[in-house]
Scaffold this active site. Structure first.
Site, PDB file in Angstrom:
ATOM      1  N   ASN A  10       0.921  -1.184  -0.100  1.00 25.13           N
ATOM      2  CA  ASN A  10       0.073  -0.052  -0.056  1.00 25.13           C
ATOM      3  C   ASN A  10       0.963   1.195   0.122  1.00 25.13           C
ATOM      4  O   ASN A  10       1.609   1.489   0.971  1.00 25.13           O
ATOM      5  CB  ASN A  10      -0.839  -0.242   1.387  1.00 25.13           C
ATOM      6  N   TRP A  11       1.083   1.868  -1.099  1.00 23.23           N
ATOM      7  CA  TRP A  11       1.811   2.931  -1.222  1.00 23.23           C
ATOM      8  C   TRP A  11       1.203   4.222  -0.479  1.00 23.23           C
ATOM      9  O   TRP A  11       1.970   5.345  -0.469  1.00 23.23           O
ATOM     10  CB  TRP A  11       2.141   3.461  -2.707  1.00 23.23           C
ATOM     11  N   LYS A  12       0.209   4.197  -0.230  1.00 21.26           N
ATOM     12  CA  LYS A  12      -0.518   5.413   0.744  1.00 21.26           C
ATOM     13  C   LYS A  12      -0.521   6.570  -0.249  1.00 21.26           C
ATOM     14  O   LYS A  12      -0.384   6.494  -1.523  1.00 21.26           O
ATOM     15  CB  LYS A  12       0.012   5.559   1.958  1.00 21.26           C
ATOM     16  N   HIS A  97      -9.563   0.827   6.282  1.00 22.33           N
ATOM     17  CA  HIS A  97      -8.290   0.983   6.754  1.00 22.33           C
ATOM     18  C   HIS A  97      -8.037   2.100   7.833  1.00 22.33           C
ATOM     19  O   HIS A  97      -8.910   3.114   7.935  1.00 22.33           O
ATOM     20  CB  HIS A  97      -7.479   1.636   5.634  1.00 22.33           C
ATOM     21  N   GLU A  99      -6.350   4.450   8.728  1.00 25.95           N
ATOM     22  CA  GLU A  99      -6.400   5.647   8.497  1.00 25.95           C
ATOM     23  C   GLU A  99      -7.652   6.310   7.816  1.00 25.95           C
ATOM     24  O   GLU A  99      -7.958   7.657   7.975  1.00 25.95           O
ATOM     25  CB  GLU A  99      -5.025   6.042   7.460  1.00 25.95           C
ATOM     26  N   GLU A 169      -4.732  -5.168  11.227  1.00 34.66           N
ATOM     27  CA  GLU A 169      -3.478  -4.256  11.325  1.00 34.66           C
ATOM     28  C   GLU A 169      -3.913  -3.416  12.854  1.00 34.66           C
ATOM     29  O   GLU A 169      -4.656  -2.381  12.653  1.00 34.66           O
ATOM     30  CB  GLU A 169      -3.961  -3.331  10.335  1.00 34.66           C
ATOM     31  N   GLY A 175       2.886   2.246  10.827  1.00 36.14           N
ATOM     32  CA  GLY A 175       3.932   3.443  10.557  1.00 36.14           C
ATOM     33  C   GLY A 175       4.751   3.931  11.883  1.00 36.14           C
ATOM     34  O   GLY A 175       5.051   4.703  11.845  1.00 36.14           O
ATOM     35  N   SER A 215       3.873  -1.946  10.403  1.00 40.11           N
ATOM     36  CA  SER A 215       5.469  -2.254  10.401  1.00 40.11           C
ATOM     37  C   SER A 215       6.229  -3.572   9.894  1.00 40.11           C
ATOM     38  O   SER A 215       7.164  -3.943  10.527  1.00 40.11           O
ATOM     39  CB  SER A 215       5.877  -1.708  11.679  1.00 40.11           C
ATOM     40  N   GLY A 236       2.807  -1.185   4.281  1.00 40.72           N
ATOM     41  CA  GLY A 236       2.927   0.232   3.849  1.00 40.72           C
ATOM     42  C   GLY A 236       4.283   0.855   3.609  1.00 40.72           C
ATOM     43  O   GLY A 236       4.815   0.542   2.267  1.00 40.72           O
ATOM     44  N   GLY A 237       4.938   1.314   4.610  1.00 42.30           N
ATOM     45  CA  GLY A 237       6.142   2.136   4.287  1.00 42.30           C
ATOM     46  C   GLY A 237       7.367   1.337   3.551  1.00 42.30           C
ATOM     47  O   GLY A 237       7.964   1.725   2.544  1.00 42.30           O
TER      48      GLY A 237
END
Ligand code: PGA
Length: 256
Positions: A10-12, A97, A99, A169, A175, A215, A236-237
């Site tokens: 997930n590149w966000k 999600h 976020e 998650e 993150g 993470s 993600g990251g």
């Protein structure tokens, strides 16, 4: 039949359309040999068309979207519909999600409406659920997970459930660099699978893929992915670096 591992990046809100080609050149090369893991890239909307064009229908790397309107079409300024996503060969969509829940007010009910729309359009929802740090400290993690599963999935048929992927998650791990231990994650995944079994039967629950997210890195992926109820990762990251993400994909390849 063992469940095939599923790894999604997930590149966000990162990566412009022009950054996609150099990324894919490395990522495709580094994962060329992998055919035992389902790989999905989840770019921002503005990079979907470019990613889709470069992947050119390859089955090896699939495309997902980070969000989608629950409505099919009409006067919803700024929204993106399931049909628009299908048109770009998008196969998966993230729903619920943390976020989106925290920053944009996405409720279980909204997640549920998106799931229904996605299923009707043959896009497979990846439902994200997870507890906050306060909820975990208060020992409420299982009741939070159960509430989110019930809120988003109640009333779905077995056939519909077969199309859904659940991602656990924990909010405190997203993150933050604080990933759940493999034991903590396994215990939450077991709880989720038991809930699916209780509600839709063990035949369905034993096929359901449950991903861990929060993470995940090239360093911790292998241990997490070796837990019996962890069927993949939502990254993600670490998915922004094509080499690191390829290493996570390699960590999901089943041992011979
Ligand atoms: P992270 O994000 O890997 O950067 O923690 C995971 C996610 O939000 O899906």
């Amino acid at each position: 039949m063992p469940r095939k591992k599923f790894v999604a990046g997930n590149w966000k809100m990162n990566m412009t359309s022009s950054e996609v080609a150099p990324y894919l050149e490395i990522f495709r090369r580094e994962t060329e040999h992998v055919d035992t893991v389902d790989i999905t890239l989840i770019p921002p909307f503005t990079a979907l068309a470019k990613t889709s064009e470069i992947l050119d229908g390859t089955q090896r790397i699939r495309l997902g979207a980070q969000n989608m309107s629950p409505e099919l079409k009409g006067a919803y300024t700024g929204e993106i519909s399931a049909t628009m996503l299908r048109d770009l060969y998008v196969r998966f969509v993230l729903v619920g999600h943390s976020e989106r829940r925290r920053l944009f007010g996405e409720t279980d009910e909204i997640a549920r409406r998106k799931i229904i729309t996605a299923l009707a359009t043959e896009i497979r929802p990846i439902l994200c659920i997870g507890e906050t740090l306060e909820e975990r400290q208060a020992g409420q993690e299982n009741s939070v997970l159960e509430g989110q599963l019930q809120g988003a999935l109640a009333g779905l048929t077995k056939d519909q459930l077969d199309e859904i992927i659940v991602a656990y998650e924990p909010v405190w791990a997203i993150g933050t660099g604080l990933n759940a231990t493999p034991e903590q994650a396994q215990s939450a995944h077991r709880f989720i699978r038991d809930y699916l079994a209780k509600t839709w039967g063990t035949e369905v629950s034993s096929r359901s893929r449950i991903l861990y997210g929060g993470s995940v890195t090239a360093e911790n992926a292998r241990k997490l992915l070796s837990q019996p109820d962890i069927d993949g990762a939502l990254v993600g990251g670490a998915s922004l670096d094509p080499r690191a993400f390829a290493e996570i994909v390699s960590a999901a390849v089943p041992a011979e």
